[in-house]
Design a protein around this motif. Structure first.
Motif, PDB file in Angstrom:
ATOM      1  N   TYR A 353      14.417 -23.897  -2.262  1.00 38.76           N
ATOM      2  CA  TYR A 353      13.837 -24.238  -3.515  1.00 38.76           C
ATOM      3  C   TYR A 353      13.310 -22.635  -4.187  1.00 38.76           C
ATOM      4  CZ  TYR A 353      12.608 -29.150  -1.211  1.00 38.76           C
ATOM      5  OH  TYR A 353      13.204 -30.357  -0.100  1.00 38.76           O
ATOM      6  N   ARG A 354      12.812 -22.067  -4.069  1.00 36.12           N
ATOM      7  CA  ARG A 354      12.161 -20.500  -4.189  1.00 36.12           C
ATOM      8  C   ARG A 354      12.649 -20.127  -4.994  1.00 36.12           C
ATOM      9  NH1 ARG A 354       7.115 -18.264  -2.900  1.00 36.12           N
ATOM     10  NH2 ARG A 354       7.266 -16.199  -3.427  1.00 36.12           N
ATOM     11  N   LEU A 355      14.560 -20.160  -4.352  1.00 34.22           N
ATOM     12  CA  LEU A 355      15.588 -19.432  -5.467  1.00 34.22           C
ATOM     13  C   LEU A 355      16.237 -20.014  -6.927  1.00 34.22           C
ATOM     14  CD1 LEU A 355      18.689 -19.057  -3.203  1.00 34.22           C
ATOM     15  CD2 LEU A 355      17.371 -17.459  -4.567  1.00 34.22           C
ATOM     16  N   ALA A 356      15.729 -21.619  -6.831  1.00 34.79           N
ATOM     17  CA  ALA A 356      15.988 -22.616  -7.821  1.00 34.79           C
ATOM     18  C   ALA A 356      14.935 -22.794  -9.666  1.00 34.79           C
ATOM     19  CB  ALA A 356      15.818 -23.768  -7.665  1.00 34.79           C
ATOM     20  N   LYS A 357      15.150 -22.635 -10.248  1.00 35.17           N
ATOM     21  CA  LYS A 357      15.315 -22.166 -11.593  1.00 35.17           C
ATOM     22  C   LYS A 357      14.294 -24.143 -11.769  1.00 35.17           C
ATOM     23  CE  LYS A 357      14.592 -19.995 -15.974  1.00 35.17           C
ATOM     24  NZ  LYS A 357      15.443 -19.294 -16.536  1.00 35.17           N
ATOM     25  N   VAL A 358      14.945 -24.889 -11.651  1.00 28.79           N
ATOM     26  CA  VAL A 358      14.972 -26.202 -12.078  1.00 28.79           C
ATOM     27  C   VAL A 358      14.477 -27.347 -10.180  1.00 28.79           C
ATOM     28  CG1 VAL A 358      15.052 -28.337 -12.692  1.00 28.79           C
ATOM     29  CG2 VAL A 358      15.129 -26.007 -13.867  1.00 28.79           C
ATOM     30  N   GLY A 359      14.114 -27.915 -10.119  1.00 32.47           N
ATOM     31  CA  GLY A 359      13.881 -28.402  -8.630  1.00 32.47           C
ATOM     32  C   GLY A 359      13.916 -30.137  -9.657  1.00 32.47           C
ATOM     33  N   LEU A 360      14.772 -30.939  -9.360  1.00 32.50           N
ATOM     34  CA  LEU A 360      15.185 -31.603 -10.067  1.00 32.50           C
ATOM     35  C   LEU A 360      15.347 -33.089  -9.225  1.00 32.50           C
ATOM     36  CD1 LEU A 360      16.589 -33.450 -12.996  1.00 32.50           C
ATOM     37  CD2 LEU A 360      19.501 -32.521 -11.790  1.00 32.50           C
ATOM     38  N   VAL A 361      14.552 -34.038  -9.641  1.00 33.47           N
ATOM     39  CA  VAL A 361      13.089 -34.961  -8.431  1.00 33.47           C
ATOM     40  C   VAL A 361      13.867 -36.533  -9.167  1.00 33.47           C
ATOM     41  CG1 VAL A 361      11.770 -35.241  -7.225  1.00 33.47           C
ATOM     42  CG2 VAL A 361      12.697 -33.015  -7.843  1.00 33.47           C
ATOM     43  N   THR A 362      14.429 -36.922  -9.230  1.00 30.46           N
ATOM     44  CA  THR A 362      14.830 -37.690 -10.476  1.00 30.46           C
ATOM     45  C   THR A 362      14.804 -39.466  -9.895  1.00 30.46           C
ATOM     46  OG1 THR A 362      17.180 -37.529 -10.105  1.00 30.46           O
ATOM     47  CG2 THR A 362      15.852 -36.391 -12.341  1.00 30.46           C
ATOM     48  N   PRO A 363      14.430 -40.354  -8.266  1.00 28.14           N
ATOM     49  CA  PRO A 363      14.096 -41.491  -8.217  1.00 28.14           C
ATOM     50  C   PRO A 363      14.625 -42.421  -9.105  1.00 28.14           C
ATOM     51  CG  PRO A 363      12.383 -40.639  -7.123  1.00 28.14           C
ATOM     52  CD  PRO A 363      13.088 -39.441  -8.003  1.00 28.14           C
ATOM     53  N   LEU A 364      15.116 -43.027  -8.590  1.00 24.59           N
ATOM     54  CA  LEU A 364      14.970 -44.573  -9.503  1.00 24.59           C
ATOM     55  C   LEU A 364      14.111 -45.485  -9.606  1.00 24.59           C
ATOM     56  CD1 LEU A 364      18.334 -46.016  -9.411  1.00 24.59           C
ATOM     57  CD2 LEU A 364      17.876 -44.489 -11.092  1.00 24.59           C
ATOM     58  N   ARG A 365      13.652 -45.519  -8.097  1.00 29.25           N
ATOM     59  CA  ARG A 365      12.006 -46.105  -8.034  1.00 29.25           C
ATOM     60  C   ARG A 365      11.278 -44.835  -6.374  1.00 29.25           C
ATOM     61  NH1 ARG A 365       8.462 -48.467 -10.096  1.00 29.25           N
ATOM     62  NH2 ARG A 365      10.628 -49.359 -11.689  1.00 29.25           N
ATOM     63  N   ASP A 366      10.200 -44.688  -6.003  1.00 31.88           N
ATOM     64  CA  ASP A 366       9.772 -43.680  -5.108  1.00 31.88           C
ATOM     65  C   ASP A 366       8.463 -44.223  -5.054  1.00 31.88           C
ATOM     66  OD1 ASP A 366      10.343 -42.342  -2.229  1.00 31.88           O
ATOM     67  OD2 ASP A 366      12.038 -40.640  -3.732  1.00 31.88           O
ATOM     68  N   GLY A 367       7.669 -44.526  -3.694  1.00 32.64           N
ATOM     69  CA  GLY A 367       6.848 -44.180  -3.001  1.00 32.64           C
ATOM     70  C   GLY A 367       5.485 -43.325  -3.193  1.00 32.64           C
ATOM     71  N   MET A 368       6.237 -42.079  -3.062  1.00 32.38           N
ATOM     72  CA  MET A 368       5.743 -40.206  -3.285  1.00 32.38           C
ATOM     73  C   MET A 368       6.895 -39.459  -3.633  1.00 32.38           C
ATOM     74  SD  MET A 368       3.740 -38.356  -4.180  1.00 32.38           S
ATOM     75  CE  MET A 368       1.965 -39.787  -4.169  1.00 32.38           C
ATOM     76  N   ASN A 369       7.340 -39.124  -2.919  1.00 32.38           N
ATOM     77  CA  ASN A 369       8.626 -38.261  -2.826  1.00 32.38           C
ATOM     78  C   ASN A 369       7.657 -36.923  -2.533  1.00 32.38           C
ATOM     79  OD1 ASN A 369      10.355 -35.921  -4.039  1.00 32.38           O
ATOM     80  ND2 ASN A 369      11.327 -38.009  -4.269  1.00 32.38           N
ATOM     81  N   LEU A 370       7.896 -36.613  -1.306  1.00 33.80           N
ATOM     82  CA  LEU A 370       7.694 -35.235  -1.272  1.00 33.80           C
ATOM     83  C   LEU A 370       8.359 -33.702  -1.684  1.00 33.80           C
ATOM     84  CD1 LEU A 370       6.231 -35.605   2.806  1.00 33.80           C
ATOM     85  CD2 LEU A 370       4.722 -36.159   0.166  1.00 33.80           C
ATOM     86  N   VAL A 371       9.436 -34.519  -1.710  1.00 31.08           N
ATOM     87  CA  VAL A 371      10.507 -33.382  -2.255  1.00 31.08           C
ATOM     88  C   VAL A 371      10.081 -32.035  -3.759  1.00 31.08           C
ATOM     89  CG1 VAL A 371      12.695 -32.314  -2.905  1.00 31.08           C
ATOM     90  CG2 VAL A 371      12.635 -33.715  -1.373  1.00 31.08           C
ATOM     91  N   ALA A 372       8.888 -33.312  -4.114  1.00 28.42           N
ATOM     92  CA  ALA A 372       8.794 -32.145  -5.325  1.00 28.42           C
ATOM     93  C   ALA A 372       7.198 -31.993  -5.353  1.00 28.42           C
ATOM     94  CB  ALA A 372       8.511 -33.479  -6.661  1.00 28.42           C
ATOM     95  N   LYS A 373       6.272 -32.136  -3.913  1.00 25.74           N
ATOM     96  CA  LYS A 373       5.780 -31.500  -3.654  1.00 25.74           C
ATOM     97  C   LYS A 373       6.357 -30.039  -2.965  1.00 25.74           C
ATOM     98  CE  LYS A 373       2.359 -35.319  -3.656  1.00 25.74           C
ATOM     99  NZ  LYS A 373       1.603 -36.059  -3.374  1.00 25.74           N
ATOM    100  N   GLU A 374       6.602 -29.987  -2.117  1.00 28.20           N
ATOM    101  CA  GLU A 374       7.561 -29.039  -1.709  1.00 28.20           C
ATOM    102  C   GLU A 374       8.547 -28.310  -2.442  1.00 28.20           C
ATOM    103  OE1 GLU A 374       8.912 -31.025   2.619  1.00 28.20           O
ATOM    104  OE2 GLU A 374       9.853 -30.566   1.566  1.00 28.20           O
ATOM    105  N   TYR A 375       8.665 -28.180  -3.275  1.00 24.31           N
ATOM    106  CA  TYR A 375       9.492 -27.648  -4.787  1.00 24.31           C
ATOM    107  C   TYR A 375       8.656 -26.499  -4.958  1.00 24.31           C
ATOM    108  CZ  TYR A 375      12.070 -25.278  -8.477  1.00 24.31           C
ATOM    109  OH  TYR A 375      11.704 -24.764  -9.151  1.00 24.31           O
TER     110      TYR A 375
END
Length: 458
Positions: A353-375
């Motif tokens: 995550y720390r290496l990545a210049k862009v975090g791509l988090v694009t669910p069609l529907r999600d309750g929350m999505n903790l990957v976005a917060k971790e990124y």
């Protein structure tokens, strides 16, 4: 002080070294139990075949009692793989086309919830507070009430809750609503989910909202609220800083050879929008020839529910699509998409995550999505990356510094990738700082404390 009793479909039991399974939710719930003392009950993940499961297996760790039960193979197939994951999951994610109704699966869902209630009952004391988690166990409170238990019982739904026109396509929607109405406090990820629930309740006169967040239905008064789940923000940020030195992360940095990294991390599921995301990355490269050979897209997608046919088919489809795009736009010395179809350890993920210049988090529907917060939590404050986030994820309600996209619109996502890759440092820092401050204040421990305080309030 009363004990806390947590019930979930699966249980995070510490191993013989005292280490619990990784994950913010497990960390928070174990911390809550350790502070208050109590029980965590759920399915062991094992099948007893065709015979009745043995009695609960109790394991003590400090003042936490872990209580595990096996299920029969029929229950696993009908309750878990069947109704929970082939009816409730698609319905709650607005995928009516994928919901497969079967009367025996519906019956098994309610039967297993009754089984859980009877296994839990001997452990309960009058002052215990019970906290039930997720869609697998919606009827549990109704079963406990039927047995005469008067305890305070709360429920938290980790996935979206659909509007009435979607929910009512399910033949047993009234029974599901009655089950939810048996709790004292219902927790949803966002206010939109809460509004959808209120609409379902009122649409056919099943109940009324007496005042905001206060409901009456099926002879019971209860409350509902939005409790957006967080992560262990500060700990994960420290985790990511240390992970930079991890050998796998160092090798990954060397292998991308100075290219910008775009990362996506998702369990393999049709709700995550992975195929649309791959299309958007291809469009981004096609529209921006200058970025050819200068960007690498890493998609980490562990297998999920492979025993369910829809998931097995999707596994093949995503792999084929990644291969097609690599064949279409790749070169002899550049593989644009790296697709990994297995789990990656949490320390390595934090470093990636720390290496990545862009975090791509694009669910069609999600309750929350903790990957976005971790990124966001994993970023270097001096040189943070950009979060590209679906507007249909619950996290979009909180992470105001993200670039919000419509995941169904390939051009919209491709344009956001272009903007993210080229975003000036000062704008990246400003966007990241606001999101990080929010996550530090609203971490998973606060989520846990606020929900339990409201549940215990009469």
């Amino acid at each position: 002080m009363s004990r806390l009793i947590i019930v979930s479909n699966r249980v995070s039991v510490p191993d013989n070294k005292g280490a619990a399974a990784a994950g913010g939710l497990a960390v928070a719930l174990q911390a809550a139990l350790a502070e208050r003392g109590g029980v965590w009950m759920g399915w062991s993940g094992k099948s007893s075949g065709d015979i009745e499961p043995e009695p609960l297996v109790l394991t003590q760790d400090g003042n936490i009692t872990y209580a595990l039960t096996d299920l029969t193979q029929t229950d696993v197939e009908e309750y878990y793989q069947g109704f929970a994951n082939r009816v409730l999951w698609p319905i709650c994610h607005y995928r009516l086309d994928l919901a497969e109704y079967g009367r025996k699966e519906m019956a098994s869902y309610f039967r297993v919830n009754r089984f859980f209630a009877h296994r839990l009952a001997p452990l309960l004391e009058p002052e215990d507070t019970i906290w039930v988690h997720d869609y697998h166990l919606i009827p549990l409170a109704a079963e406990l009430r039927e047995m005469g238990f008067k305890n305070r019982i709360g429920f938290f739904l980790h996935i979206p809750w659909p509007p009435a026109d979607v929910l009512f396509t399910m033949p047993v929607h009234e029974e599901i609503m009655r089950g939810l109405s048996s709790y004292d406090l219902l927790g949803f990820q966002t206010k939109y989910d809460l509004e959808n629930f209120a609409g379902c309740l009122k649409r056919e006169g099943m109940g009324v909202e007496n005042s905001p967040g206060h409901f009456s239905a099926h002879g019971h008064n209860f409350r509902g609220g939005a409790y957006s789940i967080g992560i262990e923000t500060a700990a994960f940020a420290a985790f990511a800083r240390k992970a930079a030195a991890h050998s796998v992360v160092r090798k990954a940095r060397q292998s991308i050879e100075g290219r910008d990294l775009i990362i996506g991390v998702d369990r393999l599921d049709y709700s995550k929008g992975i195929t649309q995301r791959i299309d958007a990355f291809e469009r981004f490269i096609t529209n921006n020839p200058a970025h050819q050979r200068r960007v690498t897209y890493l998609q980490i997608t562990p297998k999920s529910r492979s025993e369910v046919p829809e998931y097995e088919a999707m596994q093949h489809a995503v792999a084929e699509q990644a291969g097609r795009v690599n064949g279409a736009i790749g070169t002899v010395d550049w593989v644009p998409i790296r697709y990994i179809n297995r789990s990656i350890s949490r320390p390595v993920l934090a470093g990636l995550y720390r290496l990545a210049k862009v975090g791509l988090v694009t669910p069609l529907r999600d309750g929350m999505n903790l990957v976005a917060k971790e990124y966001v939590a994993a970023q270097d404050p001096d040189d943070p990356g950009v979060l590209v986030l679906s507007r249909f994820a619950g996290a979009a309600r909180e992470l105001k510094g993200a670039l919000l996209v419509n995941p169904y619109d390939v051009d919209d996502t491709a344009n956001a990738l272009t903007r993210g890759i080229n975003m000036p440092l000062e704008e990246r820092r400003e966007r990241w700082r606001g999101m990080m401050d929010h996550l530090l204040e609203n971490d998973v421990s606060r989520w846990c404390d606020v929900f339990l305080a409201d549940l215990r309030a009469e």
